[in-house]
Design a protein around this motif. Structure first.
Motif, PDB file in Angstrom:
ATOM      1  N   ASN A 111      33.523  17.399  48.134  1.00  0.00           N
ATOM      2  CA  ASN A 111      32.905  16.119  48.500  1.00  0.00           C
ATOM      3  C   ASN A 111      32.243  16.096  49.863  1.00  0.00           C
ATOM      4  O   ASN A 111      32.093  15.015  50.467  1.00  0.00           O
ATOM      5  N   GLU A 112      31.845  17.262  50.348  1.00  0.00           N
ATOM      6  CA  GLU A 112      31.072  17.261  51.574  1.00  0.00           C
ATOM      7  C   GLU A 112      30.135  18.463  51.611  1.00  0.00           C
ATOM      8  O   GLU A 112      30.348  19.451  50.905  1.00  0.00           O
ATOM      9  N   ILE A 113      29.116  18.343  52.440  1.00  0.00           N
ATOM     10  CA  ILE A 113      28.170  19.436  52.603  1.00  0.00           C
ATOM     11  C   ILE A 113      28.877  20.597  53.287  1.00  0.00           C
ATOM     12  O   ILE A 113      29.522  20.431  54.325  1.00  0.00           O
ATOM     13  N   SER A 114      28.760  21.809  52.689  1.00  0.00           N
ATOM     14  CA  SER A 114      29.356  22.974  53.330  1.00  0.00           C
ATOM     15  C   SER A 114      28.328  23.763  54.134  1.00  0.00           C
ATOM     16  O   SER A 114      28.637  24.291  55.186  1.00  0.00           O
ATOM     17  N   GLU A 115      27.104  23.813  53.641  1.00  0.00           N
ATOM     18  CA  GLU A 115      26.022  24.439  54.392  1.00  0.00           C
ATOM     19  C   GLU A 115      24.708  23.771  54.039  1.00  0.00           C
ATOM     20  O   GLU A 115      24.548  23.242  52.943  1.00  0.00           O
ATOM     21  N   LYS A 116      23.788  23.794  54.969  1.00  0.00           N
ATOM     22  CA  LYS A 116      22.442  23.297  54.680  1.00  0.00           C
ATOM     23  C   LYS A 116      21.418  24.135  55.431  1.00  0.00           C
ATOM     24  O   LYS A 116      21.720  24.726  56.462  1.00  0.00           O
ATOM     25  N   SER A 117      20.213  24.165  54.886  1.00  0.00           N
ATOM     26  CA  SER A 117      19.151  24.950  55.504  1.00  0.00           C
ATOM     27  C   SER A 117      18.321  24.066  56.427  1.00  0.00           C
ATOM     28  O   SER A 117      18.489  22.841  56.479  1.00  0.00           O
ATOM     29  N   GLU A 118      17.387  24.723  57.109  1.00  0.00           N
ATOM     30  CA  GLU A 118      16.479  23.985  58.000  1.00  0.00           C
ATOM     31  C   GLU A 118      15.594  23.024  57.214  1.00  0.00           C
ATOM     32  O   GLU A 118      15.102  22.033  57.745  1.00  0.00           O
ATOM     33  N   ILE A 119      15.365  23.325  55.942  1.00  0.00           N
ATOM     34  CA  ILE A 119      14.536  22.442  55.109  1.00  0.00           C
ATOM     35  C   ILE A 119      15.235  21.096  54.910  1.00  0.00           C
ATOM     36  O   ILE A 119      14.594  20.053  54.845  1.00  0.00           O
ATOM     37  N   PHE A 120      16.535  21.135  54.838  1.00  0.00           N
ATOM     38  CA  PHE A 120      17.346  19.941  54.523  1.00  0.00           C
ATOM     39  C   PHE A 120      17.473  19.094  55.777  1.00  0.00           C
ATOM     40  O   PHE A 120      18.499  19.116  56.469  1.00  0.00           O
ATOM     41  N   ASP A 121      16.399  18.340  56.061  1.00  0.00           N
ATOM     42  CA  ASP A 121      16.415  17.510  57.270  1.00  0.00           C
ATOM     43  C   ASP A 121      16.900  16.099  56.926  1.00  0.00           C
ATOM     44  O   ASP A 121      17.459  15.865  55.839  1.00  0.00           O
ATOM     45  N   ASP A 122      16.682  15.184  57.835  1.00  0.00           N
ATOM     46  CA  ASP A 122      17.218  13.824  57.674  1.00  0.00           C
ATOM     47  C   ASP A 122      16.622  13.071  56.493  1.00  0.00           C
ATOM     48  O   ASP A 122      17.125  12.009  56.114  1.00  0.00           O
ATOM     49  N   GLN A 123      15.529  13.592  55.941  1.00  0.00           N
ATOM     50  CA  GLN A 123      14.927  12.954  54.766  1.00  0.00           C
ATOM     51  C   GLN A 123      15.735  13.205  53.496  1.00  0.00           C
ATOM     52  O   GLN A 123      15.550  12.536  52.486  1.00  0.00           O
ATOM     53  N   PHE A 124      16.592  14.225  53.542  1.00  0.00           N
ATOM     54  CA  PHE A 124      17.350  14.618  52.369  1.00  0.00           C
ATOM     55  C   PHE A 124      18.806  14.167  52.496  1.00  0.00           C
ATOM     56  O   PHE A 124      19.373  14.140  53.598  1.00  0.00           O
TER      57      PHE A 124
END
Lengths: 114, 110
Positions: A52-65
């Motif tokens: 139930n939480e984000i474990s990793e995100k890329s640079e693409i995954f900004d505040d818009q996502f």
């Protein structure tokens, strides 16, 4: 054989609008992913989600996502204010717990931003 | 930065020949290696997975892994026109993170 399902298969939206892409991962899988593939380009990692939480995100995954698992089955990707460059295929994927498990992909949602 | 490199091709082989697809990766901590086939406009479909050095065969497909050289390959024997697709190499590290190459486009000529 169980599979990952994604809806809709194709989404057309106007620039600046919000879109929600939906996924139902395989029921006993615990790790969930969103990937993006711009036409003719490589599959790009956006975000992974576990417990139930984000474990990793890329640079693409900004505040818009943002991602959410609102209930026990659905896994959603929201893009708040779409841009032309968000046009791509979006793939949801899931894996069982082990790091040796392969990714199981859904059929994808083709997002077209006009 | 963790990189997975593939020759983008296009690779063309005649029907019945062996197609050889190659992939190198930069992260020595990588644990699992996968080959996916992707038809145009479709999602990636798992063909092979390999976890230890050596060869792994499944029907017409053979995956080869050499961790010392950070190299993984896929051989397709008796290539068929239906094998024409883009082949993606994916590498997984201990953190359940997957890294994809750009893919190699294969065309099997009847």
């Amino acid at each position: 054989e169980p599979e990952v399902t994604q809806t809709p298969s194709h989404q057309v939206t106007q620039m600046g609008q919000e879109v929600i892409l939906r996924c139902v991962p395989i029921s006993n899988h615990l790790y969930f992913y969103w990937y993006r593939q711009i036409l003719g380009q490589k599959v790009e990692f956006l975000v992974s989600f576990y417990n139930n939480e984000i474990s990793e995100k890329s640079e693409i995954f900004d505040d818009q996502f943002s991602v959410e698992r609102p209930d026990g089955s659905n896994f959603t990707l929201k893009i708040r204010s779409t841009k032309l460059e968000d046009s791509a295929m979006y793939f949801c994927a899931s894996i069982l717990t082990s790091s040796n498990s392969p990714l199981h992909f859904g059929n994808g949602t083709r997002l077209t931003v006009t | 930065q963790k990189e997975v490199e593939q020759n983008s091709g296009p690779l063309s082989v005649p029907e019945g020949a062996i197609a050889s697809l190659n992939c190198t990766y930069s992260d020595r901590g990588s644990q699992s290696f996968f080959w996916y086939r992707q038809y145009s406009g479709k999602s990636p479909e798992l063909i092979m997975s390999i976890y230890s050095n050596g060869d792994k065969e499944d029907g017409r497909f053979t995956a080869q892994l050499n961790k010392a050289s950070q190299y993984v390959s896929l051989l397709i024997r008796d290539s068929q026109p239906s094998d024409s697709a883009t082949y993606l190499c994916a590498v997984n590290n201990m953190g359940n993170q997957f890294y994809f190459g750009t893919g190699t486009s294969l065309t099997v000529i009847p």
